[in-house]
Enzyme design. Structure first.
Site, PDB file in Angstrom:
ATOM      1  N   LYS A 176       0.859  -1.179   0.000  1.00 30.94           N
ATOM      2  CA  LYS A 176       0.000   0.000   0.000  1.00 30.94           C
ATOM      3  C   LYS A 176       0.897   1.231   0.000  1.00 30.94           C
ATOM      4  CE  LYS A 176      -1.512   2.845   2.842  1.00 30.94           C
ATOM      5  NZ  LYS A 176      -1.366   4.058   2.021  1.00 30.94           N
ATOM      6  N   GLU A 252      10.141   1.127  10.585  1.00 27.02           N
ATOM      7  CA  GLU A 252      11.134   2.196  10.456  1.00 27.02           C
ATOM      8  C   GLU A 252      10.357   3.486  10.661  1.00 27.02           C
ATOM      9  OE1 GLU A 252      12.799   5.127   9.212  1.00 27.02           O
ATOM     10  OE2 GLU A 252      13.132   4.291   7.199  1.00 27.02           O
ATOM     11  N   CYS A 286      13.723  10.759   6.962  1.00 17.65           N
ATOM     12  CA  CYS A 286      13.741  10.411   8.384  1.00 17.65           C
ATOM     13  C   CYS A 286      15.173  10.402   8.917  1.00 17.65           C
ATOM     14  CB  CYS A 286      13.038   9.090   8.622  1.00 17.65           C
ATOM     15  SG  CYS A 286      13.500   7.870   7.424  1.00 17.65           S
ATOM     16  N   GLU A 387      10.405  16.001  14.833  1.00 21.71           N
ATOM     17  CA  GLU A 387      10.931  16.005  13.471  1.00 21.71           C
ATOM     18  C   GLU A 387      10.263  17.159  12.692  1.00 21.71           C
ATOM     19  OE1 GLU A 387       9.882  12.244  11.721  1.00 21.71           O
ATOM     20  OE2 GLU A 387      11.802  12.087  10.716  1.00 21.71           O
TER      21      GLU A 387
END
Ligand code: ADP
Length: 483
Positions: A176, A252, A286, A387
């Site tokens: 997906k 992750e 990331c 982040e």
């Protein structure tokens, strides 16, 4: 190259519409213009893809490894052949500069090449038995039907590093892709189909209803492994969702990478590498640094040099020549970057470069933000804790190595960390002391197919790439034999 209409669900190597007939639009973040409409798959489509994958499993796991490897190598060759065209599709739906888009397709091909090799190295062992009339074998076998849920920031590479090891191991996979970037995924899948992948081994569900797709994947019982790259928040939901059917996971998740620049660093190299690390993909990776810590002795020189270079970075549509920083993915991404800058300034940070949205003129309706340098960042500021996922560089000055390590390890995240030093003893102390899954020393670029990529703490678990990347798709079976 294939062009896709609204039939963007892949089942049994046929591109079909969602059972519901629903579709959703995909737009270009540099212009706000609509690119096209794709199928909006739901739980029923997902179950159909799982049916096809389950039917394909016996044949695929029985296919000899060299034949699986050949298909992976052919798909890698096709991706390389088509890199210019698919890279353009990627830039149009994701925004990154064209050179990065094309580079990502080549990088994706490298995962198929790497895991083609690994397919043939899934070896078992013979363990010395504890009785003379016994023999003990350990074999490694495919885990079964697998699935991948991936983000929009690397729409090809995040898929490639899940699909390649799964297929190499003998596992079918249902993917997906992120809702914002389905087209790149369709081209990656098409390369595999064109390379001769048997029907059912790869399923694609484009969908704007992630939770529906996910509940079908986790509730089914036949999907034995899900690999996810995305936010820590969604990662937590998946851990809970995996409990009922005890689904094996690799996660992750978010990062918040610290970057330490010591007094003994090569300053010019550090400036160049911090910029490469921070501004690649407009800061939307990331492993992008979100916190740069500079030792006091070189801070003034480092700040002056990096500010001059950041001010010169060209922002714009990724298809325009010379652009190195594209748009952010959407309005929320832009709000977040702006929010982090405003919050830091309100709490006492100084903005040396940038700091604002860019609109009008060439920027039109795109989601552009100026490459930004902030100094005087402290732990009370959002940018030091969350982040940013935008082109905002926050700097803090430190005095001692112990202080730098404590700062680097001070958040719950532990994906990537970086340091620049020319002192070999310090290099080892820092590499060993950083509580992160990946450490770059004197380099800000650390991703590759041949290395184990992954995090610790709230950045997740499991490793992708490298020798261990295929282990995530294998189960170990021990066989005791009395003779
Ligand atoms: P990002 O902030 O990078 O978009 P997300 O974690 O929201 O990170 O998205 C990463 C992937 O997770 C995307 O494919 C998205 O569709 C999917 N996703 C989002 N919400 C859910 C959910 N509740 N269950 C499963 N997948 C989800």
């Amino acid at each position: 190259m294939t062009t896709f209409g609204r039939e963007t669900i892949l089942i049994d190597n046929h591109w079909i519409a969602a059972k519901s007939g629903d579709t959703y639009p995909v737009s270009n973040p540099a212009t706000g213009e609509e690119i096209g409409w794709v199928a909006d798959g739901d739980a029923a489509d997902t179950t159909a893809a799982i049916d096809a994958a389950a039917a394909a499993l016996p044949g695929w796991r029985a296919t000899v490894a060299r034949d699986r490897a050949r298909i992976l190598l052919r798909s890698a060759a096709l991706l390389r052949e088509r890199a210019a065209e698919i890279g353009r599709v990627l830039t149009e739906e994701q925004g990154k500069p064209l050179a990065e888009g094309v580079g990502e397709i080549e990088y994706s091909a490298s995962f198929f090449e790497w895991f083609a090799g690994e397919a043939e190295r899934v070896e078992g062992t013979i363990v010395p038995a504890q009785r003379s009339d016994q023999r003990v074998l350990v074999m490694r076998q495919p885990v079964g039907v697998t699935a991948a849920i991936t983000p929009w920031n690397f729409p090809a590479a995040m898929l490639a590093r899940k699909i390649a090891p799964a297929l190499a191991a003998g596992c079918p996979m249902v993917i997906k892709p992120a809702e914002a970037t389905p087209y790149t995924a369709l081209h990656v899948a098409q390369a595999l189909v064109d390379a001769g992948l048997p029907p059912g081994v790869l399923g694609v569900i484009t969908s704007d209803r992630a939770a529906d797709v996910s509940s079908s994947l986790f509730g089914d019982g036949r999907v034995r492994k899900v690999s996810f790259t995305g936010s820590t928040e969604v990662g937590r939901l998946l851990i809970k969702a995996s409990a009922e059917q005890i689904v094996k996971l690799s996660l992750e998740l978010g990062g918040h990478a610290p970057y330490l620049v010591f007094d003994d660093a090569d300053i010019d190299q550090a400036v160049e590498q911090v910029i490469a690390c921070k501004f690649r993909n407009a800061g939307q990776t990331c492993v992008c640094t979100n916190r740069v810590y500079v030792q006091r002795g070189i801070a003034a020189e480092f700040v002056a040099k990096i500010s001059a270079k950041v001010a010169a970075l060209k922002v714009g549509n990724g298809l325009t020549d010379g652009v190195v920083v594209g748009p952010l993915i959407d309005a929320d991404g832009l709000d977040k970057a702006e929010g982090h800058v405003d919050d830091a300034i309100a709490k006492g940070a100084e903005c040396l470069v940038g700091g604002h949205r860019l609109s009008g003129g060439d920027y039109g309706a795109g989601y552009f933000f100026e490459p930004t340098v902030l100094t005087g960042i402290d732990a009370s500021m959002r940018i030091a804790q969350e982040e940013t996922f935008g082109p905002v560089l926050g700097l803090t000055v430190f005095d001692t190595e112990a202080e730098a390590l404590a700062l680097a390890n001070s958040t719950p995240f532990g994906l990537a960390a970086y340091a620049h030093t020319r002192d070999h003893a310090r290099l080892f102390r820092v590499a060993e002391g950083l509580e992160h899954g990946i450490v770059g020393i004197n380099t800000g670029l650390i991703s590759a197919a041949n290395v184990p990529f992954g995090g610790v703490k709230h950045s997740g678990y499991g490793r992708e790439g490298g020798r261990v990347g295929i282990d995530e798709y294998l189960v170990t079976k021990y066989v005791a034999i009395s003779i």
